[in-house]
Enzyme design. Structure first.
Site, PDB file in Angstrom:
ATOM      1  N   PRO A 270      -1.862 -11.503  10.564  1.00  0.00           N
ATOM      2  CA  PRO A 270      -2.221 -11.209  11.958  1.00  0.00           C
ATOM      3  C   PRO A 270      -2.368  -9.711  12.163  1.00  0.00           C
ATOM      4  O   PRO A 270      -1.733  -8.919  11.453  1.00  0.00           O
ATOM      5  CB  PRO A 270      -1.019 -11.739  12.749  1.00  0.00           C
ATOM      6  CG  PRO A 270       0.092 -11.828  11.758  1.00  0.00           C
ATOM      7  CD  PRO A 270      -0.511 -12.044  10.414  1.00  0.00           C
ATOM      8  N   ASP A 271      -3.215  -9.322  13.091  1.00  0.00           N
ATOM      9  CA  ASP A 271      -3.341  -7.911  13.455  1.00  0.00           C
ATOM     10  C   ASP A 271      -2.337  -7.662  14.593  1.00  0.00           C
ATOM     11  O   ASP A 271      -2.521  -8.147  15.714  1.00  0.00           O
ATOM     12  CB  ASP A 271      -4.777  -7.616  13.906  1.00  0.00           C
ATOM     13  CG  ASP A 271      -4.997  -6.130  14.112  1.00  0.00           C
ATOM     14  OD1 ASP A 271      -4.129  -5.476  14.735  1.00  0.00           O
ATOM     15  OD2 ASP A 271      -6.033  -5.620  13.659  1.00  0.00           O
ATOM     16  N   ILE A 272      -1.283  -6.930  14.283  1.00  0.00           N
ATOM     17  CA  ILE A 272      -0.180  -6.751  15.242  1.00  0.00           C
ATOM     18  C   ILE A 272      -0.672  -5.973  16.465  1.00  0.00           C
ATOM     19  O   ILE A 272      -0.418  -6.349  17.614  1.00  0.00           O
ATOM     20  CB  ILE A 272       1.001  -6.025  14.552  1.00  0.00           C
ATOM     21  CG1 ILE A 272       1.507  -6.887  13.391  1.00  0.00           C
ATOM     22  CG2 ILE A 272       2.119  -5.738  15.543  1.00  0.00           C
ATOM     23  CD1 ILE A 272       2.455  -6.178  12.444  1.00  0.00           C
TER      24      ILE A 272
ATOM     25  N   LYS B 109      -9.330  -3.410  20.467  1.00  0.00           N
ATOM     26  CA  LYS B 109      -7.896  -3.742  20.474  1.00  0.00           C
ATOM     27  C   LYS B 109      -7.227  -3.361  21.794  1.00  0.00           C
ATOM     28  O   LYS B 109      -6.021  -3.366  21.902  1.00  0.00           O
ATOM     29  CB  LYS B 109      -7.205  -3.051  19.287  1.00  0.00           C
ATOM     30  CG  LYS B 109      -7.780  -3.462  17.918  1.00  0.00           C
ATOM     31  CD  LYS B 109      -6.892  -3.035  16.761  1.00  0.00           C
ATOM     32  CE  LYS B 109      -7.569  -3.276  15.426  1.00  0.00           C
ATOM     33  NZ  LYS B 109      -6.687  -3.085  14.272  1.00  0.00           N
TER      34      LYS B 109
ATOM     35  N   ASP C 245      -3.432  -6.256   5.358  1.00  0.00           N
ATOM     36  CA  ASP C 245      -4.345  -7.137   6.082  1.00  0.00           C
ATOM     37  C   ASP C 245      -4.337  -8.567   5.538  1.00  0.00           C
ATOM     38  O   ASP C 245      -4.693  -9.498   6.241  1.00  0.00           O
ATOM     39  CB  ASP C 245      -5.769  -6.567   6.025  1.00  0.00           C
ATOM     40  CG  ASP C 245      -5.872  -5.286   6.843  1.00  0.00           C
ATOM     41  OD1 ASP C 245      -5.367  -5.268   7.978  1.00  0.00           O
ATOM     42  OD2 ASP C 245      -6.430  -4.286   6.347  1.00  0.00           O
TER      43      ASP C 245
ATOM     44  N   PHE D 219      -3.719   3.586  15.290  1.00  0.00           N
ATOM     45  CA  PHE D 219      -4.159   4.549  14.271  1.00  0.00           C
ATOM     46  C   PHE D 219      -5.324   3.945  13.514  1.00  0.00           C
ATOM     47  O   PHE D 219      -5.418   2.721  13.379  1.00  0.00           O
ATOM     48  CB  PHE D 219      -3.007   4.893  13.309  1.00  0.00           C
ATOM     49  CG  PHE D 219      -2.125   5.975  13.846  1.00  0.00           C
ATOM     50  CD1 PHE D 219      -1.326   5.750  14.955  1.00  0.00           C
ATOM     51  CD2 PHE D 219      -2.122   7.233  13.272  1.00  0.00           C
ATOM     52  CE1 PHE D 219      -0.540   6.756  15.486  1.00  0.00           C
ATOM     53  CE2 PHE D 219      -1.331   8.248  13.783  1.00  0.00           C
ATOM     54  CZ  PHE D 219      -0.548   8.007  14.898  1.00  0.00           C
TER      55      PHE D 219
ATOM     56  N   ASN E  47       0.861  -1.189   0.000  1.00  0.00           N
ATOM     57  CA  ASN E  47       0.000   0.000   0.000  1.00  0.00           C
ATOM     58  C   ASN E  47       0.896   1.237   0.000  1.00  0.00           C
ATOM     59  O   ASN E  47       2.103   1.136   0.221  1.00  0.00           O
ATOM     60  CB  ASN E  47      -0.952  -0.033   1.207  1.00  0.00           C
ATOM     61  CG  ASN E  47      -0.178  -0.015   2.513  1.00  0.00           C
ATOM     62  OD1 ASN E  47       0.535   0.920   2.812  1.00  0.00           O
ATOM     63  ND2 ASN E  47      -0.297  -1.089   3.279  1.00  0.00           N
TER      64      ASN E  47
ATOM     65  N   LYS F 166     -12.485   0.398  17.483  1.00  0.00           N
ATOM     66  CA  LYS F 166     -11.132  -0.195  17.504  1.00  0.00           C
ATOM     67  C   LYS F 166     -10.444   0.050  18.845  1.00  0.00           C
ATOM     68  O   LYS F 166      -9.694  -0.801  19.336  1.00  0.00           O
ATOM     69  CB  LYS F 166     -10.283   0.388  16.371  1.00  0.00           C
ATOM     70  CG  LYS F 166     -10.644  -0.219  15.040  1.00  0.00           C
ATOM     71  CD  LYS F 166      -9.878   0.381  13.902  1.00  0.00           C
ATOM     72  CE  LYS F 166     -10.563  -0.021  12.599  1.00  0.00           C
ATOM     73  NZ  LYS F 166      -9.961   0.619  11.434  1.00  0.00           N
TER      74      LYS F 166
HETATM   75  O1  C5P Z   1      -8.234  -2.372  11.963  1.00  0.00           O
HETATM   76  P1  C5P Z   1      -7.334  -1.435  11.244  1.00  0.00           P
HETATM   77  O2  C5P Z   1      -6.395  -2.101  10.310  1.00  0.00           O
HETATM   78  O3  C5P Z   1      -8.025  -0.273  10.628  1.00  0.00           O
HETATM   79  O4  C5P Z   1      -6.476  -0.788  12.441  1.00  0.00           O
HETATM   80  C1  C5P Z   1      -5.459   0.112  12.210  1.00  0.00           C
HETATM   81  C2  C5P Z   1      -4.489   0.048  13.338  1.00  0.00           C
HETATM   82  O5  C5P Z   1      -4.105  -1.309  13.557  1.00  0.00           O
HETATM   83  C3  C5P Z   1      -3.207   0.781  13.063  1.00  0.00           C
HETATM   84  O6  C5P Z   1      -2.702   1.263  14.292  1.00  0.00           O
HETATM   85  C4  C5P Z   1      -2.302  -0.310  12.488  1.00  0.00           C
HETATM   86  O7  C5P Z   1      -0.928  -0.018  12.709  1.00  0.00           O
HETATM   87  C5  C5P Z   1      -2.744  -1.535  13.253  1.00  0.00           C
HETATM   88  N1  C5P Z   1      -2.674  -2.786  12.509  1.00  0.00           N
HETATM   89  C6  C5P Z   1      -1.770  -3.747  12.871  1.00  0.00           C
HETATM   90  N2  C5P Z   1      -1.752  -4.959  12.209  1.00  0.00           N
HETATM   91  C7  C5P Z   1      -2.601  -5.206  11.211  1.00  0.00           C
HETATM   92  C8  C5P Z   1      -3.518  -4.219  10.822  1.00  0.00           C
HETATM   93  C9  C5P Z   1      -3.537  -3.043  11.482  1.00  0.00           C
HETATM   94  O8  C5P Z   1      -0.966  -3.505  13.780  1.00  0.00           O
HETATM   95  N3  C5P Z   1      -2.539  -6.353  10.581  1.00  0.00           N
END
Ligand code: C5P
Length: 414
Positions: free
Chosen positions: A322-324, A359, A290, A341, A221, A355
């Site tokens: 994974p969502d970090i 989170k 994602d 963010f 991206n 969120k």
């Molecule tokens: O759910 P979304 O992707 O919109 O959330 C954005 C936030 O989650 C940002 O702080 C981004 O750095 C973090 N994020 C992450 N890992 C992912 C997707 C988003 O840490 N796979």
């Protein structure tokens, strides 16, 4: 190397005195002056007699220096006013003093308390933060006398900027090159900054991730990583011990910022998870992909040949990453602060609120993407900040450096 994240506009009216000595690198001090003036800092300059063999006072004046001292005594000064106490001016009014380039001679004089010209006298009378950026031949730098003088300065709290390794003007190679100007500049900004994050370990993820499909093709991206890079710089300037996990970007950071460079979301997760337990504050600004492509047969190490692809049957399968941020949120211990963010095209506040809760965040910074002056590749951002107590602040369009500064301000009240 990208240095947009060094451009903090919030030092309006602060005063810095710049000392320039007789090194071939003296011409570089003009660029340092420009960086300081661009940051709205008032700069006074003193050029030693040998410094003037390399750069004249007029150049500093033309580039915006407020006053330029070239000698100690009024009768020797040319067009510089007749203040008999000019040798005390930086000590009385400058917020920081930087000597760049600094020769072995000025280092020795400061170490020994010698005050035999304007610069050494001004330095002796100055009690604030003194940043010294040595530049000399590697043999002069490694000479026992220089090393002993340098240790004396460091023991007294002088802030070192370099010197770097590399080739020097005379053709020799080794340590002695003037350090990168942006790093000297960063040390000056740091000296002017409050130290309200001192003792804090700050972790920042930034940039995009790049998810390979085969050896040459990837999904990513347009995130520039600038928001995270400015947050890292601001935290470092305010005294934090900063760890950056950077996706593919070319930001340059001061040597004392710890940077782990990664490519994929899985690598970013591994690096961030390693660093998170020691972090007091973690800030996930990375635009993590994602989804990642499922590689074609042969894996990511091979390039799939066009002739081997049936264009009518071509498709790319994706698998979730994974969502970090969520992973760190789940592992968060008491006292740790987690910042996320949210970049949205619509429903910004509602999405951000969701969120924040889901989170387990303490603060979320939300912005609309796809509008001018905000988002991925812009140098400014229009954000709303929501915290865990329910407070919401809407900020006008601001440079990302200013947004970063305000985020750390806000954290003091959380
Ligand atoms: O759910 P979304 O992707 O919109 O959330 C954005 C936030 O989650 C940002 O702080 C981004 O750095 C973090 N994020 C992450 N890992 C992912 C997707 C988003 O840490 N796979």
């Amino acid at each position: 190397m990208n240095t947009d994240h060094f451009r903090f506009p919030c030092f309006l009216g602060r005063r810095v005195h710049l000392g320039v000595t007789g090194s071939i690198a003296a011409y570089k001090s003009l660029e340092l002056l420009r960086l300081l003036v661009d940051a709205h800092i008032d700069v006074g300059v003193t050029v030693t007699a040998s410094g003037q063999r390399f750069v004249g006072a007029a150049s500093f004046q033309a580039l915006g220096a407020g006053v330029v001292h070239t000698s100690m005594f009024p009768d020797e000064r040319r067009g510089l006013g007749e203040d008999p106490f000019a040798h005390l001016t930086p000590g009385r009014s400058a917020d920081a003093f930087v000597i760049a380039p600094a020769t072995a001679n000025i280092i020795a004089k400061i170490a020994g308390g010698i005050a035999d010209d304007m610069l050494s006298t001004q330095a002796l009378a100055f009690r604030g933060p003194l940043i010294v950026a040595p530049a000399m031949n590697p043999n002069m730098w490694s000479a026992p006398a220089t090393q002993s003088n340098w240790r004396t300065l460091l023991d007294r709290g002088v802030i070192a900027a370099g010197p770097d390794n590399g080739s020097v003007a005379c053709g020799d190679t080794g340590q002695g090159r003037l350090c990168r100007l942006e790093h000297i500049f960063a040390q000056v900004l740091r000296a002017l900054s409050p130290k309200d994050l001192a003792g804090k370990n700050v972790l920042i993820t930034l940039g995009p991730t790049r998810e390979p499909w085969d050896a040459v093709r990837y999904l990513s991206n347009p995130s520039s990583g600038l928001m995270g890079a400015t947050l890292a710089m601001a935290a470092w300037m305010r005294g934090a011990d900063v760890h950056v996990v950077a996706g593919p970007t070319d930001f340059d950071f001061p040597p004392s910022v710890h940077v782990v460079r990664v490519t994929t979301a899985l690598e970013m997760l591994a690096a961030a998870s390693d660093l998170f337990p020691a972090a007091d504050i973690a800030c996930c600004t990375a635009a993590v992909a994602d989804f990642r492509p499922v590689p074609p047969t042969g894996g990511v190490a091979h390039k799939l040949k066009k002739r081997d692809i049936d264009p009518l049957a071509l498709s790319i399968a994706l698998t979730p990453n994974p969502d970090i941020l969520r992973t760190l949120g789940a592992a968060k211990r008491k006292g740790q602060i987690l910042i996320g963010f949210a970049a949205e095209t619509d429903g910004v506040l509602a999405q951000a609120k969701m969120k924040l809760a889901e989170k387990r965040l303490d603060l979320i910074v939300a912005n609309r993407i796809g509008v001018p002056g905000s988002g991925f590749a812009a140098s400014t951002n229009v954000v709303a900040v929501l915290d865990r107590t329910g407070r919401v602040e809407q900020w006008p369009e601001l440079p990302k450096t200013e947004v970063a500064w305000r985020i750390w301000d806000l954290l003091q009240h959380l």
